[in-house]
Write an enzyme that holds these catalytic residues in place. Structure first.
Site, PDB file in Angstrom:
ATOM      1  N   GLY A  50       0.882  -1.171   0.000  1.00 19.38           N
ATOM      2  CA  GLY A  50       0.000   0.000   0.000  1.00 19.38           C
ATOM      3  C   GLY A  50       0.908   1.206   0.000  1.00 19.38           C
ATOM      4  O   GLY A  50       1.884   1.262  -0.743  1.00 19.38           O
ATOM      5  N   CYS A  81       6.175  -5.223   0.673  1.00 22.49           N
ATOM      6  CA  CYS A  81       6.315  -3.895   0.078  1.00 22.49           C
ATOM      7  C   CYS A  81       6.191  -2.793   1.153  1.00 22.49           C
ATOM      8  O   CYS A  81       7.106  -2.635   1.955  1.00 22.49           O
ATOM      9  CB  CYS A  81       5.335  -3.749  -1.058  1.00 22.49           C
ATOM     10  SG  CYS A  81       5.919  -2.616  -2.303  1.00 22.49           S
ATOM     11  N   ARG A 108      12.793   3.762  -0.313  1.00 23.85           N
ATOM     12  CA  ARG A 108      11.432   3.764  -0.867  1.00 23.85           C
ATOM     13  C   ARG A 108      11.439   4.153  -2.348  1.00 23.85           C
ATOM     14  O   ARG A 108      12.272   4.938  -2.790  1.00 23.85           O
ATOM     15  CB  ARG A 108      10.553   4.752  -0.103  1.00 23.85           C
ATOM     16  CG  ARG A 108      10.274   4.323   1.333  1.00 23.85           C
ATOM     17  CD  ARG A 108       9.349   5.300   2.027  1.00 23.85           C
ATOM     18  NE  ARG A 108       8.088   5.425   1.319  1.00 23.85           N
ATOM     19  CZ  ARG A 108       7.348   6.528   1.297  1.00 23.85           C
ATOM     20  NH1 ARG A 108       7.752   7.610   1.931  1.00 23.85           N
ATOM     21  NH2 ARG A 108       6.212   6.562   0.636  1.00 23.85           N
ATOM     22  N   ILE A 136       5.649  -3.248  -7.399  1.00 18.81           N
ATOM     23  CA  ILE A 136       4.795  -2.066  -7.627  1.00 18.81           C
ATOM     24  C   ILE A 136       5.339  -0.918  -6.767  1.00 18.81           C
ATOM     25  O   ILE A 136       5.284  -0.985  -5.542  1.00 18.81           O
ATOM     26  CB  ILE A 136       3.326  -2.353  -7.242  1.00 18.81           C
ATOM     27  CG1 ILE A 136       2.797  -3.573  -8.010  1.00 18.81           C
ATOM     28  CG2 ILE A 136       2.456  -1.118  -7.500  1.00 18.81           C
ATOM     29  CD1 ILE A 136       1.434  -4.067  -7.531  1.00 18.81           C
ATOM     30  N   ARG A 137       5.874   0.090  -7.405  1.00 15.84           N
ATOM     31  CA  ARG A 137       6.514   1.210  -6.689  1.00 15.84           C
ATOM     32  C   ARG A 137       7.300   0.662  -5.494  1.00 15.84           C
ATOM     33  O   ARG A 137       7.159   1.080  -4.356  1.00 15.84           O
ATOM     34  CB  ARG A 137       5.474   2.256  -6.239  1.00 15.84           C
ATOM     35  CG  ARG A 137       4.911   3.066  -7.392  1.00 15.84           C
ATOM     36  CD  ARG A 137       3.775   3.978  -6.987  1.00 15.84           C
ATOM     37  NE  ARG A 137       2.606   3.240  -6.599  1.00 15.84           N
ATOM     38  CZ  ARG A 137       2.187   3.084  -5.344  1.00 15.84           C
ATOM     39  NH1 ARG A 137       2.833   3.670  -4.342  1.00 15.84           N
ATOM     40  NH2 ARG A 137       1.130   2.363  -5.071  1.00 15.84           N
ATOM     41  N   HIS A 172       5.115  -8.375  -4.400  1.00 17.89           N
ATOM     42  CA  HIS A 172       3.750  -8.732  -3.971  1.00 17.89           C
ATOM     43  C   HIS A 172       3.487 -10.207  -4.279  1.00 17.89           C
ATOM     44  O   HIS A 172       2.889 -10.518  -5.326  1.00 17.89           O
ATOM     45  CB  HIS A 172       2.734  -7.881  -4.734  1.00 17.89           C
ATOM     46  CG  HIS A 172       2.617  -6.484  -4.231  1.00 17.89           C
ATOM     47  ND1 HIS A 172       1.562  -6.045  -3.463  1.00 17.89           N
ATOM     48  CD2 HIS A 172       3.433  -5.414  -4.382  1.00 17.89           C
ATOM     49  CE1 HIS A 172       1.729  -4.770  -3.164  1.00 17.89           C
ATOM     50  NE2 HIS A 172       2.866  -4.363  -3.709  1.00 17.89           N
ATOM     51  N   GLU A 174       1.282 -12.101  -3.252  1.00 20.08           N
ATOM     52  CA  GLU A 174      -0.161 -12.424  -3.328  1.00 20.08           C
ATOM     53  C   GLU A 174      -0.700 -12.232  -4.744  1.00 20.08           C
ATOM     54  O   GLU A 174      -1.789 -12.720  -5.060  1.00 20.08           O
ATOM     55  CB  GLU A 174      -0.952 -11.572  -2.308  1.00 20.08           C
ATOM     56  CG  GLU A 174      -1.239 -10.135  -2.703  1.00 20.08           C
ATOM     57  CD  GLU A 174      -0.038  -9.186  -2.543  1.00 20.08           C
ATOM     58  OE1 GLU A 174       1.079  -9.658  -2.247  1.00 20.08           O
ATOM     59  OE2 GLU A 174      -0.233  -7.967  -2.731  1.00 20.08           O
TER      60      GLU A 174
HETATM   61  N1  GLN Z   1       5.825   3.022  -2.583  1.00 21.32           N
HETATM   62  C1  GLN Z   1       5.128   2.532  -1.418  1.00 21.32           C
HETATM   63  C2  GLN Z   1       5.689   3.136  -0.138  1.00 21.32           C
HETATM   64  O1  GLN Z   1       6.674   3.791  -0.179  1.00 21.32           O
HETATM   65  C3  GLN Z   1       5.158   1.027  -1.354  1.00 21.32           C
HETATM   66  C4  GLN Z   1       4.467   0.434  -2.563  1.00 21.32           C
HETATM   67  C5  GLN Z   1       3.775  -0.862  -2.326  1.00 21.32           C
HETATM   68  O2  GLN Z   1       3.502  -1.265  -1.177  1.00 21.32           O
HETATM   69  N2  GLN Z   1       3.406  -1.504  -3.398  1.00 21.32           N
HETATM   70  O3  GLN Z   1       5.145   2.951   0.906  1.00 21.32           O
END
Ligand code: GLN
Length: 196
Positions: A50, A81, A108, A136-137, A172, A174
């Protein structure tokens, strides 16, 4: 069927429901955790992906941060993540508050905008060969202490790490069909709190 193990999935925001589906498929009982009192009877907890800053905002209400801090220091916890960012001892880009229970440093959003989201198949030491990893990011793990077990990497940086009852992934699991990481966490929970 035994009501064990009971795994909580922190459900304040982010990708929590699919974690519960994966764990249910593997035979765990899952609970969505939205208030600090719900942590009480759990054998383990997943802190999902998230936005770690948003998690922190939610957790600052109603003493949730402190109760969760106690939990992650005493019970099996699996961060993915943003969850990994919350467990890490050191967070950069920028620095932010964390439970500091896992002696790693994470940067991050480390993979840049052009690579916001990517699916790779990478080596892992888990039995069964290379593993699909959905980033994802994602944060990058930029330091691991000597006593941290590195179970998978991307370009030489750890992506899946374990220390005792703690497990953390920068991807991720999941979102892939491969259930090895959730199975590993379930095995860790059962090892820590055997079911009757
Ligand atoms: N970029 C988010 C953060 O810095 C982490 C991304 C993710 O959980 N998919 O918290």
């Amino acid at each position: 069927m035994s009501k064990c193990p009971q795994i909580g999935v922190l459900a304040l925001q982010g990708a929590y429901d699919i974690h519960a589906e994966r764990l249910n498929e593997l035979g765990a009982i899952t609970r969505f955790i939205r208030t600090p009192d719900q942590l009480e009877f759990l054998d383990g907890l997943v802190i999902p992906g998230g936005e770690s800053t948003t998690f922190l905002k939610h957790l600052e209400r109603a003493g949730f941060y402190d109760v969760l801090n106690d939990f992650v220091h005493t019970k099996p916890t699996f961060g993915t993540c943003a969850g990994t960012i919350l467990l890490a001892k050191d967070v950069t880009n920028p620095t932010q508050r964390s439970f500091a229970v896992l002696d790693i440093e994470v940067e991050r959003n480390a993979y840049g905008r052009q690579n916001d989201s990517t699916i790779l198949t990478e080596e892992t030491s888990l039995p069964g060969g290379p593993m699909e990893m959905v980033f994802i990011r994602a944060p990058r793990i930029t330091r691991v202490a000597d006593d941290i077990e590195v179970l998978a990497t991307r370009d030489g940086n750890a992506t899946l790490v374990r220390k005792g009852k703690l497990l953390a992934a920068t991807f991720h699991p999941e979102l892939s069909d491969d259930v090895r990481v959730h199975q590993l966490f379930l095995d860790m929970v059962r090892e820590h709190t055997p079911c009757d």
